[in-house]
Design an enzyme around this catalytic site. Structure first.
Site, short mmCIF file in Angstrom:
data_model
loop_
_atom_site.label_atom_id
_atom_site.label_comp_id
_atom_site.label_asym_id
_atom_site.label_seq_id
_atom_site.Cartn_x
_atom_site.Cartn_y
_atom_site.Cartn_z
N CYS A 53 1.26 24.44 49.13
CA CYS A 53 0.60 24.73 50.42
C CYS A 53 -0.86 25.09 50.21
O CYS A 53 -1.17 26.05 49.49
CB CYS A 53 1.32 25.86 51.14
SG CYS A 53 0.59 26.25 52.75
N LYS A 105 7.41 22.11 44.08
CA LYS A 105 6.48 21.11 44.60
C LYS A 105 5.07 21.61 44.33
O LYS A 105 4.72 22.73 44.70
CB LYS A 105 6.69 20.89 46.09
CG LYS A 105 5.80 19.83 46.71
CD LYS A 105 6.18 19.60 48.17
CE LYS A 105 5.37 18.46 48.79
NZ LYS A 105 3.96 18.81 49.01
N HIS A 128 2.38 16.36 44.61
CA HIS A 128 1.50 15.88 45.66
C HIS A 128 0.17 15.55 45.00
O HIS A 128 -0.50 16.44 44.49
CB HIS A 128 1.32 16.96 46.73
CG HIS A 128 0.55 16.50 47.92
ND1 HIS A 128 0.43 17.24 49.08
CD2 HIS A 128 -0.17 15.36 48.15
CE1 HIS A 128 -0.31 16.57 49.96
NE2 HIS A 128 -0.70 15.45 49.40
N ASN A 171 4.49 12.41 46.12
CA ASN A 171 4.17 12.75 47.50
C ASN A 171 2.71 12.41 47.77
O ASN A 171 1.83 12.74 46.97
CB ASN A 171 4.43 14.24 47.75
CG ASN A 171 4.07 14.69 49.15
OD1 ASN A 171 3.45 15.71 49.34
ND2 ASN A 171 4.47 13.92 50.15
N GLY A 172 2.45 11.73 48.90
CA GLY A 172 1.08 11.39 49.28
C GLY A 172 0.87 9.90 49.43
O GLY A 172 1.40 9.09 48.67
N ASN A 173 0.09 9.52 50.47
CA ASN A 173 -0.28 8.12 50.75
C ASN A 173 0.86 7.29 51.33
O ASN A 173 0.80 6.06 51.29
CB ASN A 173 -0.79 7.40 49.49
CG ASN A 173 -2.05 8.01 48.92
OD1 ASN A 173 -2.69 8.85 49.55
ND2 ASN A 173 -2.40 7.60 47.71
N ALA A 199 6.00 13.88 54.20
CA ALA A 199 5.86 15.09 55.01
C ALA A 199 5.27 14.71 56.36
O ALA A 199 5.99 14.47 57.32
CB ALA A 199 4.97 16.10 54.28
N GLU A 200 3.94 14.63 56.44
CA GLU A 200 3.28 14.39 57.71
C GLU A 200 3.65 13.03 58.30
O GLU A 200 3.73 12.88 59.52
CB GLU A 200 1.76 14.48 57.53
CG GLU A 200 1.00 14.54 58.83
CD GLU A 200 -0.47 14.84 58.62
OE1 GLU A 200 -1.01 15.68 59.35
OE2 GLU A 200 -1.07 14.22 57.73
#
Length: 382
Positions: A47, A86, A114, A147-149, A171-172
């Protein structure tokens, strides 16, 4: 709370519960509470928000390796379920690899990487580095999730091929398109209806549901003709009001769209606004969100935001605030009877059983008259 975990454990093939923590014993105590209801416990070390910095958790612990080692190793030894974590990356690939190896040595059973630094957030989010993720995967023996993209299902396949990871976490992307892993871009109303049905089955806080509805309906609500619905969604005070706004949007769209438009094929580079799709943040310095396909700006402010801006404009910088006489730091309440800020006034009135009309603290209430007192008072006046 534990009843909810029990329900989720039956619904989910594998349920992990994530914690933020900065103390080994506290983390272990919390993990033991959910241990019977889950398949694993995850430590959030990713976070990047300011609240995580203030609370000293998330990505802001990535420099405190001894503390992280103690938290993970203690849970690894004491829990019957695996401990995972994470993380976010460092700019330096080698430092990121050493970081992951330390977590593995401490007892982490899975590491989700991430591929962004803790500074990459908001308008500075940028692109996640799959090179960092691949370097971690090549250097540890435990499973690594990337995680990411991830905006579409095709990105999942590309990520797995580029990084060699065991799985991909989103996630998003799932907030704007909950059907992302199916490879579909369903109409917003389908996802909204399904989500609200789940809320009926598993009640949650109204603020959480409102946030999810704003994400699902995001591109529809950005259009000028739906500004009123946007306001109503923001002001909704109950789940029934949320449902009504969602149903009104659904009805308005189905009336405005023809059968041919609903069945018209599309490609991922030109998705109709009424279908779930990824949200791309504006680039740094742009100051505005991108224009939609109609050329209309989507930088609409809520009524609440406008009122807040107006209030800030009225409070000029020249205004001088008197300081609390106790902490000498916070502004003093203008009509506080004790010349204190709200925090200090709360402590004083609670400990000394005092009242303060200025802060509306009523620690000592007037005694109510009994019927006998009233009779005596009447006799003395006659």
């Amino acid at each position: 709370m534990f009843e909810v975990f029990t329900i989720y454990s039956h619904l989910c093939a594998c349920l992990f519960i994530q914690f933020c923590a900065n103390d080994p014993d506290t983390l272990l105590k919390a993990a033991r509470l959910v241990e019977p209801f889950c398949d694993g416990v995850d430590l959030n070390l990713g976070c990047p928000q300011s609240i995580a910095k203030k609370g000293r958790y998330g990505a802001f612990l990535q420099e405190e390796w001894d503390l992280l080692h103690d938290m993970i190793s203690l849970c690894h030894k004491e829990l019957s379920v695996p401990i995972t974590c994470k993380i976010r990356i460092f700019e330096d690939v080698d430092q990121t690899v050493r970081y992951a190896k330390m977590l593995e040595a401490a007892g982490a059973q899975i590491i989700t990487v991430h591929g962004r630094t803790k500074e990459q957030k908001g308008p500075n989010t940028g692109i996640a580095s799959w090179a960092h993720v691949k370097a971690v995967k090549d250097s540890v023996s435990i499973p690594v999730f990337s995680n990411g993209n991830i905006q579409f299902l095709r990105d999942v396949e590309q990520c797995l091929e580029a990084t060699g990871c065991d799985a991909v976490m989103i996630a998003e992307g799932s907030l704007h398109n909950p059907a992302l892993f199916t490879g579909e871009q369903p109409p917003c109303w389908e996802m909204a209806d399904e989500y609200m049905a789940l809320v009926d089955q598993f009640p949650c806080a109204l603020t959480c549901s409102r946030g999810h509805m704003f994400k699902i309906w995001h591109f529809v609500l950005q259009r000028p003709e739906n500004s009123e619905h946007r306001m109503k969604l923001g002001k909704a005070k109950s789940f029934s009001q949320l449902k009504k706004v969602s149903q009104d949007l659904k009805s308005a769209l189905l009336q405005s769209l023809s059968a041919e438009e609903l069945a018209l094929p599309f490609d991922l580079d030109n998705i109709p606004y009424w279908r779930c799709q990824p949200y791309v943040r504006p680039s740094p310095g742009s100051g505005k969100r991108p224009l939609d396909t109609t050329g209309i700006e989507t930088n609409m402010q809520s009524e609440k935001k406008c009122k807040k801006d107006e209030k800030q404009r009225k409070c000029t910088k020249a205004q001088k605030w008197q300081v609390c006489v106790k902490c000498c730091r916070n502004p003093r309440g203008r009509i506080c009877e004790h010349q204190l800020c709200k925090v200090c006034c709360r402590i004083k009135t609670r400990s000394e059983l005092l009242n303060c009309k200025g802060h509306n603290f009523n620690r000592v209430r007037p005694m109510l008259q009994t019927s006998k007192d009233i009779v005596i008072e009447q006799n003395t006046t006659t």
